[in-house]
Design an enzyme around this catalytic site. Structure first.
Site, PDB file in Angstrom:
ATOM      1  N   TRP A 151      -4.015  -5.441  -3.824  1.00 34.63           N
ATOM      2  CA  TRP A 151      -4.156  -6.873  -3.552  1.00 34.63           C
ATOM      3  C   TRP A 151      -4.082  -7.249  -2.080  1.00 34.63           C
ATOM      4  O   TRP A 151      -4.327  -8.391  -1.729  1.00 34.63           O
ATOM      5  CB  TRP A 151      -3.112  -7.695  -4.324  1.00 34.63           C
ATOM      6  CG  TRP A 151      -1.721  -7.143  -4.337  1.00 34.63           C
ATOM      7  CD1 TRP A 151      -1.149  -6.445  -5.362  1.00 34.63           C
ATOM      8  CD2 TRP A 151      -0.732  -7.228  -3.311  1.00 34.63           C
ATOM      9  NE1 TRP A 151       0.132  -6.090  -5.027  1.00 34.63           N
ATOM     10  CE2 TRP A 151       0.419  -6.559  -3.775  1.00 34.63           C
ATOM     11  CE3 TRP A 151      -0.694  -7.794  -2.027  1.00 34.63           C
ATOM     12  CZ2 TRP A 151       1.590  -6.446  -3.022  1.00 34.63           C
ATOM     13  CZ3 TRP A 151       0.460  -7.681  -1.272  1.00 34.63           C
ATOM     14  CH2 TRP A 151       1.582  -7.013  -1.765  1.00 34.63           C
ATOM     15  N   ASN A 152      -3.748  -6.309  -1.225  1.00 33.26           N
ATOM     16  CA  ASN A 152      -3.428  -6.789   0.127  1.00 33.26           C
ATOM     17  C   ASN A 152      -4.652  -7.115   0.990  1.00 33.26           C
ATOM     18  O   ASN A 152      -4.608  -8.084   1.744  1.00 33.26           O
ATOM     19  CB  ASN A 152      -2.451  -5.849   0.834  1.00 33.26           C
ATOM     20  CG  ASN A 152      -2.954  -4.444   0.951  1.00 33.26           C
ATOM     21  OD1 ASN A 152      -3.628  -3.955   0.064  1.00 33.26           O
ATOM     22  ND2 ASN A 152      -2.648  -3.796   2.046  1.00 33.26           N
ATOM     23  N   LYS A 175     -12.576  -2.090 -10.121  1.00 30.79           N
ATOM     24  CA  LYS A 175     -11.523  -2.917 -10.724  1.00 30.79           C
ATOM     25  C   LYS A 175     -10.596  -3.373  -9.589  1.00 30.79           C
ATOM     26  O   LYS A 175      -9.807  -2.603  -9.068  1.00 30.79           O
ATOM     27  CB  LYS A 175     -10.693  -2.112 -11.730  1.00 30.79           C
ATOM     28  CG  LYS A 175      -9.751  -3.012 -12.516  1.00 30.79           C
ATOM     29  CD  LYS A 175      -8.501  -2.295 -12.999  1.00 30.79           C
ATOM     30  CE  LYS A 175      -7.272  -2.613 -12.224  1.00 30.79           C
ATOM     31  NZ  LYS A 175      -6.936  -4.008 -11.991  1.00 30.79           N
ATOM     32  N   GLY A 228      -3.783   2.106  -3.524  1.00 33.79           N
ATOM     33  CA  GLY A 228      -2.675   1.382  -4.143  1.00 33.79           C
ATOM     34  C   GLY A 228      -1.376   2.120  -3.920  1.00 33.79           C
ATOM     35  O   GLY A 228      -1.263   2.925  -2.990  1.00 33.79           O
ATOM     36  N   GLU A 250      -5.726   6.661  -1.528  1.00 32.55           N
ATOM     37  CA  GLU A 250      -5.131   6.026  -0.336  1.00 32.55           C
ATOM     38  C   GLU A 250      -3.861   5.348  -0.797  1.00 32.55           C
ATOM     39  O   GLU A 250      -3.918   4.336  -1.495  1.00 32.55           O
ATOM     40  CB  GLU A 250      -6.101   4.985   0.248  1.00 32.55           C
ATOM     41  CG  GLU A 250      -7.358   5.563   0.857  1.00 32.55           C
ATOM     42  CD  GLU A 250      -7.103   6.254   2.185  1.00 32.55           C
ATOM     43  OE1 GLU A 250      -5.968   6.230   2.685  1.00 32.55           O
ATOM     44  OE2 GLU A 250      -8.057   6.852   2.703  1.00 32.55           O
ATOM     45  N   LEU A 251      -2.723   5.899  -0.418  1.00 36.02           N
ATOM     46  CA  LEU A 251      -1.473   5.435  -1.011  1.00 36.02           C
ATOM     47  C   LEU A 251      -0.572   4.766   0.029  1.00 36.02           C
ATOM     48  O   LEU A 251      -1.056   4.274   1.037  1.00 36.02           O
ATOM     49  CB  LEU A 251      -0.796   6.605  -1.724  1.00 36.02           C
ATOM     50  CG  LEU A 251      -1.748   7.364  -2.686  1.00 36.02           C
ATOM     51  CD1 LEU A 251      -1.071   8.564  -3.298  1.00 36.02           C
ATOM     52  CD2 LEU A 251      -2.296   6.447  -3.768  1.00 36.02           C
ATOM     53  N   CYS A 284      -0.519  -1.149   4.229  1.00 37.62           N
ATOM     54  CA  CYS A 284      -0.084   0.237   4.009  1.00 37.62           C
ATOM     55  C   CYS A 284       0.350   0.878   5.314  1.00 37.62           C
ATOM     56  O   CYS A 284       1.171   1.775   5.322  1.00 37.62           O
ATOM     57  CB  CYS A 284      -1.225   1.010   3.377  1.00 37.62           C
ATOM     58  SG  CYS A 284      -2.760   0.853   4.278  1.00 37.62           S
ATOM     59  N   GLU A 385       8.913   2.380   0.659  1.00 40.49           N
ATOM     60  CA  GLU A 385       7.989   1.355   1.134  1.00 40.49           C
ATOM     61  C   GLU A 385       8.406  -0.014   0.595  1.00 40.49           C
ATOM     62  O   GLU A 385       8.511  -0.203  -0.614  1.00 40.49           O
ATOM     63  CB  GLU A 385       6.577   1.686   0.652  1.00 40.49           C
ATOM     64  CG  GLU A 385       5.528   0.771   1.235  1.00 40.49           C
ATOM     65  CD  GLU A 385       4.130   1.061   0.697  1.00 40.49           C
ATOM     66  OE1 GLU A 385       3.986   1.209  -0.519  1.00 40.49           O
ATOM     67  OE2 GLU A 385       3.201   1.135   1.517  1.00 40.49           O
TER      68      GLU A 385
HETATM   69  P1  NAD Z   1      -0.733  -0.828  -7.411  1.00 43.69           P
HETATM   70  O1  NAD Z   1      -0.659   0.665  -7.420  1.00 43.69           O
HETATM   71  O2  NAD Z   1       0.271  -1.575  -8.191  1.00 43.69           O
HETATM   72  O3  NAD Z   1      -2.140  -1.315  -7.951  1.00 43.69           O
HETATM   73  C1  NAD Z   1      -3.356  -0.872  -7.360  1.00 43.69           C
HETATM   74  C2  NAD Z   1      -4.468  -1.013  -8.374  1.00 43.69           C
HETATM   75  O4  NAD Z   1      -4.250  -0.083  -9.438  1.00 43.69           O
HETATM   76  C3  NAD Z   1      -4.561  -2.385  -9.025  1.00 43.69           C
HETATM   77  O5  NAD Z   1      -5.911  -2.737  -9.172  1.00 43.69           O
HETATM   78  C4  NAD Z   1      -3.917  -2.159 -10.371  1.00 43.69           C
HETATM   79  O6  NAD Z   1      -4.317  -3.049 -11.363  1.00 43.69           O
HETATM   80  C5  NAD Z   1      -4.392  -0.758 -10.675  1.00 43.69           C
HETATM   81  N1  NAD Z   1      -3.624  -0.057 -11.692  1.00 43.69           N
HETATM   82  C6  NAD Z   1      -2.330  -0.242 -12.034  1.00 43.69           C
HETATM   83  N2  NAD Z   1      -1.984   0.617 -13.024  1.00 43.69           N
HETATM   84  C7  NAD Z   1      -3.071   1.353 -13.297  1.00 43.69           C
HETATM   85  C8  NAD Z   1      -3.346   2.405 -14.223  1.00 43.69           C
HETATM   86  N3  NAD Z   1      -2.422   2.866 -15.038  1.00 43.69           N
HETATM   87  N4  NAD Z   1      -4.583   2.948 -14.219  1.00 43.69           N
HETATM   88  C9  NAD Z   1      -5.530   2.515 -13.379  1.00 43.69           C
HETATM   89  N5  NAD Z   1      -5.343   1.508 -12.497  1.00 43.69           N
HETATM   90  C10 NAD Z   1      -4.121   0.938 -12.450  1.00 43.69           C
HETATM   91  O7  NAD Z   1      -0.719  -1.248  -5.883  1.00 43.69           O
HETATM   92  P2  NAD Z   1      -0.645  -2.737  -5.284  1.00 43.69           P
HETATM   93  O8  NAD Z   1       0.754  -3.215  -5.481  1.00 43.69           O
HETATM   94  O9  NAD Z   1      -1.788  -3.535  -5.770  1.00 43.69           O
HETATM   95  O10 NAD Z   1      -0.899  -2.465  -3.732  1.00 43.69           O
HETATM   96  C11 NAD Z   1       0.091  -2.160  -2.822  1.00 43.69           C
HETATM   97  C12 NAD Z   1       0.121  -0.668  -2.564  1.00 43.69           C
HETATM   98  O11 NAD Z   1      -1.130  -0.228  -2.069  1.00 43.69           O
HETATM   99  C13 NAD Z   1       1.126  -0.275  -1.481  1.00 43.69           C
HETATM  100  O12 NAD Z   1       1.827   0.880  -1.883  1.00 43.69           O
HETATM  101  C14 NAD Z   1       0.253   0.035  -0.286  1.00 43.69           C
HETATM  102  O13 NAD Z   1       0.821   0.919   0.644  1.00 43.69           O
HETATM  103  C15 NAD Z   1      -0.946   0.609  -0.931  1.00 43.69           C
HETATM  104  N6  NAD Z   1      -2.096   0.505  -0.009  1.00 43.69           N
HETATM  105  C16 NAD Z   1      -2.590   1.644   0.547  1.00 43.69           C
HETATM  106  C17 NAD Z   1      -3.651   1.561   1.453  1.00 43.69           C
HETATM  107  C18 NAD Z   1      -4.231   2.800   2.102  1.00 43.69           C
HETATM  108  O14 NAD Z   1      -5.357   2.722   2.565  1.00 43.69           O
HETATM  109  N7  NAD Z   1      -3.541   3.916   2.164  1.00 43.69           N
HETATM  110  C19 NAD Z   1      -4.190   0.323   1.764  1.00 43.69           C
HETATM  111  C20 NAD Z   1      -3.646  -0.815   1.174  1.00 43.69           C
HETATM  112  C21 NAD Z   1      -2.607  -0.705   0.276  1.00 43.69           C
END
Ligand code: NAD
Length: 492
Positions: A151-152, A175, A228, A250-251, A284, A385
């Site tokens: 979402w960010n 998605k 995510g 990308e975590l 991130c 984090e």
């Molecule tokens: P999240 O992992 O909660 O969700 C990310 C996506 O995954 C969402 O679309 C969510 O609906 C989906 N999702 C959730 N459960 C799932 C499942 N079981 N199967 C498939 N998809 C599923 O992350 P968030 O809270 O939306 O975002 C914040 C995180 O993202 C932070 O940890 C941040 O560091 C990371 N992030 C990383 C980068 C990068 O480039 N490394 C960039 C931005 C954000």
């Protein structure tokens, strides 16, 4: 109130279950739109559409040059609609309009860059050790790509996946996060206007369990490109391993921002602020661990405080606002919980530490810019984090100590070094375990510079020429040009 529809096979469509969920504006706390609550049926329709487009439609017939031209057109349309898309993002994720407009104005570059790359993807002829054969490689699209985004920065992070995937000739089902789906749905309409064939780009919105899981598990999806949290990434990667699908991940991060005594301290203070308070720390690459050399610790922290104290919270659409709200209620609670954890661990609150309750915060989910000192690197506030405007300041003695602390964390997304000593800058950049190292700057990114994580921060790279390989697979073609068949029971 606006009610959105899914985008499948070039059409807007209601979700199969005829269900919607509400999305809120983080600044007002008010519901402003309804987002389709997709399920496995919608995923199946979207993946089949993407697979048809990949294998049979005009997209499959197009030359790479034609694909690149469409991508250029798409880039132009994004540039045209940048302000509108940015406003949708702000309404949904609460980040500053200035930040989101900057991102939207920049996103077309991904489509120009990878659009230009599309017809420069070439195989090679192979010098073989066998006579009588002509052999070469082809780099072919890996297949239908499932893109899953957080979402960010919804559209920027989507573009990092979509542009190289299209250049490779893949088709996509995306998605977006359930918290910020609107901008991706609006963005999808531009594909039709640009002239992309139906099915090349599909959007299914909804929740992780209801849309993410069937998408990851769908047999016609070949590659999962995920951004995510590391917890979700790990789960998806386990599934993908079982199903033998390609992944890139990308975590999260817990990036060290390291200030040496010989740094330009004014610049370093701005760098530290932009590392943690820009985007309300919801990036991130947040420089959430500030490592400061003992000899300058107190003076530097004073400098930092002087700037941080003046950070203005408020309406993200107001150009004067510097710190916006937290995007989601669960994330808001998580940030406040981490502040309590840090206090309980014995870290000292130097600034902030509370929810933002100034009048200009309205009903929004604000957390004050918060600085903790007296942090040890083994505290949770230094290891986990937070994804919010919370800075952990940690002291170090010398270069070796800084390196030890910086690398003593399971993440490795980014790191920064502030020093005037060129030798030190080089030594540190060689030894820091992170996918990006900045020297005397922070939060610089480009479509040209590979981006990704070491250690638990991820697998694979986005951006730069090589990112397109994440969406390709290599085929070797052998042509007999005169080799004589020998014993058919023996390897040729
Ligand atoms: P999240 O992992 O909660 O969700 C990310 C996506 O995954 C969402 O679309 C969510 O609906 C989906 N999702 C959730 N459960 C799932 C499942 N079981 N199967 C498939 N998809 C599923 O992350 P968030 O809270 O939306 O975002 C914040 C995180 O993202 C932070 O940890 C941040 O560091 C990371 N992030 C990383 C980068 C990068 O480039 N490394 C960039 C931005 C954000």
């Amino acid at each position: 109130m606006k009610r959105y529809q899914l985008r499948i096979d070039g059409q807007s469509a209601d979700p199969a279950g005829a269900n919607w969920f509400e999305t809120q504006n983080p600044y007002t706390g008010q519901t402003w739109a309804e987002i389709p609550r997709g399920d496995a049926r919608d995923v199946d329709a979207a993946v089949h559409a993407a697979h048809r487009a990949l294998t049979t439609g005009p997209w499959a017939e197009m030359t790479a040059t034609q694909r690149g031209a469409l991508m250029h057109k798409l880039g132009d349309l994004i540039a045209r609609d940048a302000a509108k898309l940015a406003a949708t993002e702000v309404r949904d994720n609460g980040k500053l309009f200035a930040e989101m407009q900057g991102q939207l104005n920049y996103i077309p570059q991904w489509f120009y860059y990878y659009g230009g790359l599309a017809d420069k993807i070439q195989g090679s002829t192979l010098p073989l050790d066998k006579k009588g054969y002509f052999a070469f490689t082809r780099h072919e699209p890996v297949g239908v790509v499932a893109a899953i985004t957080p979402w960010n920065s919804p559209l920027l992070l989507a573009a990092w996946k979509i542009a190289p995937a299209l250049a490779a000739g893949c088709t996509i089902v995306i998605k977006p996060s359930e918290f910020t789906s609107a901008s991706t749905l609006e963005f999808a309409e531009l594909f039709d206007e640009a002239g992309f064939p139906p099915g090349v780009f599909n959007v299914v919105t909804g929740f992780g369990a209801e849309v993410g899981t069937p998408l990851v598990e769908h047999p016609l999806v070949s590659k999962i490109s995920f951004t995510g949290s590391d917890a979700t990434g790990r789960l998806i990667n386990e599934k993908a391993a079982r199903l033998l699908k390609h992944t890139s991940m990308e975590l999260g991060g817990k990036s060290p921002n390291i200030v040496f005594e010989d740094a330009d301290l004014e610049q370093a203070a701005f760098g530290a602020i932009s590392g943690i308070f820009a985007a309300t720390g919801q990036t991130c690459i947040a420089g959430s661990r500030l490592l400061v050399q003992d000899s300058i610790h107190d003076a530097f922290v004073e400098k930092l405080l002087a700037v941080a104290r003046t950070a203005r919270m408020g309406d993200p659409m107001d150009p004067a606002t510097q710190v916006g709200p937290i995007t989601t209620p669960p994330q808001f609670q998580k940030v406040l919980d981490y502040i309590d954890i840090a206090r309980a661990e014995g870290a000292q609150v130097l600034l902030g530490g509370e929810r933002g309750s100034a009048p200009e915060c309205g009903q929004g989910w604000f957390v004050q810019p918060t600085i903790f000192t007296g942090v040890r690197n083994d505290m949770r506030i230094a290891q986990e984090e937070v994804f919010g405007p919370v800075l952990a300041v940690i002291r170090f003695t010398d270069e070796a100590d800084a390196l030890r602390i910086a690398n003593d964390v399971r993440f490795g997304l980014a790191a920064a070094v502030w020093t005037q000593n060129i030798g030190r800058a080089i030594r540190m950049s060689e030894r820091l375990q992170a996918g990006t190292v900045w020297v005397n700057t922070y939060r610089a990114i480009s479509f040209m510079a590979p981006f990704g994580g070491y250690k638990d921060s991820g697998l694979g790279r986005e951006n730069g020429i090589d990112a397109v390989r994440e969406y390709l697979q290599t085929k070797s073609v052998w042509i007999n040009s005169g080799a004589i068949a020998g014993n058919p029971f023996v390897l040729r």
